[in-house]
Design a protein around this motif. Structure first.
Motif, PDB file in Angstrom:
ATOM      1  N   PHE A 242       0.824  -1.215   0.000  1.00  0.00           N
ATOM      2  CA  PHE A 242       0.000   0.000   0.000  1.00  0.00           C
ATOM      3  C   PHE A 242       0.857   1.263   0.000  1.00  0.00           C
ATOM      4  O   PHE A 242       0.336   2.371  -0.015  1.00  0.00           O
ATOM      5  CB  PHE A 242      -0.914   0.026   1.250  1.00  0.00           C
TER       6      PHE A 242
ATOM      7  N   LYS B 241       8.246  12.782  19.299  1.00  0.00           N
ATOM      8  CA  LYS B 241       7.414  11.589  19.078  1.00  0.00           C
ATOM      9  C   LYS B 241       8.002  10.934  17.848  1.00  0.00           C
ATOM     10  O   LYS B 241       7.945  11.515  16.762  1.00  0.00           O
ATOM     11  CB  LYS B 241       5.965  12.026  18.848  1.00  0.00           C
TER      12      LYS B 241
ATOM     13  N   GLY C 241       1.740   6.135  16.168  1.00  0.00           N
ATOM     14  CA  GLY C 241       0.947   4.910  16.043  1.00  0.00           C
ATOM     15  C   GLY C 241       1.146   4.131  14.763  1.00  0.00           C
ATOM     16  O   GLY C 241       0.444   3.140  14.529  1.00  0.00           O
ATOM     17  N   GLY C 242       2.081   4.540  13.930  1.00  0.00           N
ATOM     18  CA  GLY C 242       2.218   3.928  12.600  1.00  0.00           C
ATOM     19  C   GLY C 242       2.708   2.492  12.623  1.00  0.00           C
ATOM     20  O   GLY C 242       3.170   1.982  13.652  1.00  0.00           O
ATOM     21  N   GLY C 243       2.560   1.851  11.478  1.00  0.00           N
ATOM     22  CA  GLY C 243       3.042   0.476  11.325  1.00  0.00           C
ATOM     23  C   GLY C 243       2.053  -0.570  11.793  1.00  0.00           C
ATOM     24  O   GLY C 243       2.282  -1.767  11.616  1.00  0.00           O
TER      25      GLY C 243
ATOM     26  N   GLU D 129      -1.126  -0.998  10.714  1.00  0.00           N
ATOM     27  CA  GLU D 129      -1.869  -1.469   9.513  1.00  0.00           C
ATOM     28  C   GLU D 129      -3.096  -2.264   9.958  1.00  0.00           C
ATOM     29  O   GLU D 129      -3.971  -1.750  10.595  1.00  0.00           O
ATOM     30  CB  GLU D 129      -0.945  -2.284   8.584  1.00  0.00           C
TER      31      GLU D 129
ATOM     32  N   ASN E  34       0.661   6.141  20.475  1.00  0.00           N
ATOM     33  CA  ASN E  34      -0.592   6.183  19.722  1.00  0.00           C
ATOM     34  C   ASN E  34      -0.783   4.868  18.984  1.00  0.00           C
ATOM     35  O   ASN E  34       0.145   4.055  18.900  1.00  0.00           O
ATOM     36  CB  ASN E  34      -0.565   7.324  18.692  1.00  0.00           C
TER      37      ASN E  34
ATOM     38  N   ARG F  96      -5.059   5.281   0.791  1.00  0.00           N
ATOM     39  CA  ARG F  96      -5.062   6.091  -0.438  1.00  0.00           C
ATOM     40  C   ARG F  96      -4.338   5.290  -1.509  1.00  0.00           C
ATOM     41  O   ARG F  96      -3.299   4.680  -1.239  1.00  0.00           O
ATOM     42  CB  ARG F  96      -4.350   7.434  -0.210  1.00  0.00           C
TER      43      ARG F  96
ATOM     44  N   LYS G 151      -8.346  10.610  16.830  1.00  0.00           N
ATOM     45  CA  LYS G 151      -7.751  11.661  15.992  1.00  0.00           C
ATOM     46  C   LYS G 151      -8.039  11.435  14.509  1.00  0.00           C
ATOM     47  O   LYS G 151      -7.923  10.324  14.008  1.00  0.00           O
ATOM     48  CB  LYS G 151      -6.235  11.679  16.228  1.00  0.00           C
TER      49      LYS G 151
ATOM     50  N   TYR H  95       1.349  11.199   2.567  1.00  0.00           N
ATOM     51  CA  TYR H  95       0.001  11.198   2.007  1.00  0.00           C
ATOM     52  C   TYR H  95      -0.111  11.932   0.692  1.00  0.00           C
ATOM     53  O   TYR H  95      -0.927  11.567  -0.143  1.00  0.00           O
ATOM     54  CB  TYR H  95      -1.000  11.713   3.043  1.00  0.00           C
TER      55      TYR H  95
HETATM   56  O1  V47 Z   1       2.060   3.009   9.098  1.00  0.00           O
HETATM   57  C1  V47 Z   1       1.347   4.438   4.315  1.00  0.00           C
HETATM   58  C2  V47 Z   1       0.248   4.733   6.574  1.00  0.00           C
HETATM   59  C3  V47 Z   1       1.468   5.256   8.407  1.00  0.00           C
HETATM   60  C4  V47 Z   1      -0.370   4.763   3.024  1.00  0.00           C
HETATM   61  O2  V47 Z   1       0.816   8.748  15.859  1.00  0.00           O
HETATM   62  C5  V47 Z   1      -0.759   4.955   4.352  1.00  0.00           C
HETATM   63  O3  V47 Z   1       0.236  10.832  15.783  1.00  0.00           O
HETATM   64  C6  V47 Z   1      -2.889   5.426   3.668  1.00  0.00           C
HETATM   65  O4  V47 Z   1       1.374   6.368  11.448  1.00  0.00           O
HETATM   66  N1  V47 Z   1      -2.598   5.214   2.382  1.00  0.00           N
HETATM   67  C7  V47 Z   1       2.482   6.226   8.955  1.00  0.00           C
HETATM   68  N2  V47 Z   1      -2.011   5.285   4.676  1.00  0.00           N
HETATM   69  C8  V47 Z   1       1.832   7.519   9.471  1.00  0.00           C
HETATM   70  C9  V47 Z   1       1.363   7.416  10.892  1.00  0.00           C
HETATM   71  C10 V47 Z   1       0.878   8.607  11.624  1.00  0.00           C
HETATM   72  C11 V47 Z   1       0.440   9.709  10.936  1.00  0.00           C
HETATM   73  C12 V47 Z   1       0.008  10.802  11.675  1.00  0.00           C
HETATM   74  C13 V47 Z   1       0.023  10.830  13.035  1.00  0.00           C
HETATM   75  C14 V47 Z   1       0.470   9.709  13.722  1.00  0.00           C
HETATM   76  C15 V47 Z   1       0.516   9.754  15.213  1.00  0.00           C
HETATM   77  C16 V47 Z   1       0.898   8.587  13.016  1.00  0.00           C
HETATM   78  O5  V47 Z   1       0.970   5.768   7.183  1.00  0.00           O
HETATM   79  C17 V47 Z   1       1.917   3.878   8.035  1.00  0.00           C
HETATM   80  C18 V47 Z   1       0.784   3.428   7.151  1.00  0.00           C
HETATM   81  O6  V47 Z   1      -0.228   2.839   7.902  1.00  0.00           O
HETATM   82  N3  V47 Z   1       0.316   4.734   5.120  1.00  0.00           N
HETATM   83  N4  V47 Z   1       0.939   4.458   3.031  1.00  0.00           N
HETATM   84  C19 V47 Z   1      -1.358   4.894   1.997  1.00  0.00           C
HETATM   85  N5  V47 Z   1      -1.081   4.670   0.727  1.00  0.00           N
END
Ligand code: V47
Ligand code: SF4
Length: 373
Positions: A82, A150, A185-187, A189, A224, A264, A299, A332
């Motif tokens: 993705f 963070k 909070g990423g990763g 999925e 997060n 996306r 959020k 994004y």
């Molecule tokens: O883990 C990657 C996502 C995440 C795509 O903790 C996608 O405050 C949609 O975690 N379409 C990273 N999503 C960003 C993230 C984040 C963002 C804002 C705030 C916080 C927070 C955390 O972005 C990845 C993945 O799940 N991602 N590609 C995509 N094509």
């Protein structure tokens, strides 16, 4: 409240009526009930209930913060299907790799500006190791001790700790001592292996992600959680994901915010998968608010959702719309978001919140209230 009571009285599905009764009585709903909400409840019903819960916890308060991102690199050893953003090491000439100096220069651009947080997340670069990032933490803190860092998803941390031959606890303690304050909070999925193995097979699995966050919580670091939704997963997988987060939160109470991330589809290996509709997005925010009864905050991340839709989520359980961002993230825009240069001034964020009759409050990363607008 009257409208909510009326809506429930007029509801003909007795299961939905019972579930709404539980939510109003502040009782926890089960996984089956969460699934029934997804499969059978209409958007007005979900919106009213989620808004009821949101107003019970937060009233009209809607948080935002002043932040910027550093994305050290988009070179990544992994190849999540993705992801529109990463480039393999063999193609690193098409990507970017910031030096220590480049990143400190970004921090210095904010000297004298009232930002409270830097969010540091990027690809998993095979040569940017734990020591490099620990040094970055120390240098940022030496320059600006009050800036909350963070940083790093469980995916990035897992890779750097394994390379350094450290346990999660040892690695997190080391970075925390160097200046890392909390984890984004990423990763996350979708945790369920049926989905994760198809979209992100080679990185840390769901249990590993949860263990990293549990370890951080035990060390006193707040974190997060996210959920990447609207691709090949089913409602069952979304509820399973939230159930695992709810169980962990029961044990540690270390999560601050849940952030549903809308998939996306531009320029990635899943471009053939259509994006979710706005009503599906709102449904997901509302159900998250109802299901995650032990998460203080929900959020909407506006650079991904677009500012208009982020504003709409404020009627579907959301009480936080992240920050000013200052055009410092590419994740994004590269994936097709309408926000191609995401940046909002404090005035714009305040206006966005006030337009829908909510009360804008600037917060710091850990939700200490700083200014009421
Ligand atoms: O883990 C990657 C996502 C995440 C795509 O903790 C996608 O405050 C949609 O975690 N379409 C990273 N999503 C960003 C993230 C984040 C963002 C804002 C705030 C916080 C927070 C955390 O972005 C990845 C993945 O799940 N991602 N590609 C995509 N094509
Ligand atoms: Fe790498 Fe993260 Fe993209 Fe996966 S989502 S390929 S781990 S940058």
């Amino acid at each position: 409240m009257l409208a909510l009571e009326e809506l429930i009285t007029n509801e003909t599905d007795s299961d939905l009526k019972r579930i709404a009764g539980k939510i109003i009585a502040e009782e926890r709903i089960s996984a089956e009930e969460g699934l029934a909400l997804y499969e059978r409840a209409g958007l007005p019903f979900l919106g009213m209930l989620a808004n009821h819960v949101r107003e019970r916890i937060h009233g009209d308060t809607t948080y935002f913060n002043r932040n910027f991102h550093i994305e050290p690199t988009n070179v990544c050893v992994y190849a999540c299907k993705f992801c529109s953003y990463s480039r393999l090491y063999a193609h690193r000439d098409e990507g970017w790799e910031l030096s220590m100096e480049n990143m400190l220069d970004i921090v210095k651009q904010y000297d004298g500006k009232p930002v409270t947080e830097v969010h540091i997340v990027g690809g998993v670069h095979p040569k940017m190791n734990l020591e490099f990032f620990a040094e970055l933490m120390r240098k940022i803190k030496a320059h600006r001790p009050d800036l909350h860092i963070k940083g790093f998803t469980a995916v990035e941390l897992d890779y750097m700790f394994r390379k350094a031959k450290l346990s999660m606890e040892e690695g997190l303690r080391y970075l925390n001592e160097a200046g890392l304050d909390s984890l984004p909070g990423g990763g996350a999925e979708i945790f369920h292996p049926e989905v994760r193995e198809q979209i992100a097979a080679d990185k840390i699995d769901g249990d590993g992600w949860l263990k990293m966050h549990e370890t951080a919580h035990r060390l006193g670091m707040q974190t997060n959680a996210t959920m990447l939704y609207g691709h090949i997963e089913s409602y069952y997988h979304r509820i399973d994901h939230m159930e695992k987060l709810r169980q962990l939160q029961d044990r540690t109470n270390g999560f601050n915010t849940f952030i549903p991330l809308k998939f996306r589809n531009k320029d990635n290996e899943m471009s053939h998968v259509p994006e979710s509709s706005v009503s599906e997005d709102m449904k997901t925010y509302a159900i998250a608010r109802l299901y995650l009864d032990n998460f203080p905050h929900m959020k909407a991340y506006w650079p991904m959702l677009g500012r208009q839709n982020a504003q709409l989520t404020l009627a579907f359980g959301v009480n936080d719309i992240d920050g000013t961002i200052d055009d410092s993230t590419k994740i994004y825009s590269m994936a097709g978001s309408e926000e191609q240069s995401p940046s909002m001034s404090t005035e714009q964020l305040v206006t966005l919140i006030k337009q829908v009759k909510r009360r804008p409050v600037e917060r710091d990363t850990l939700y200490k209230e700083l200014t009421v607008f």
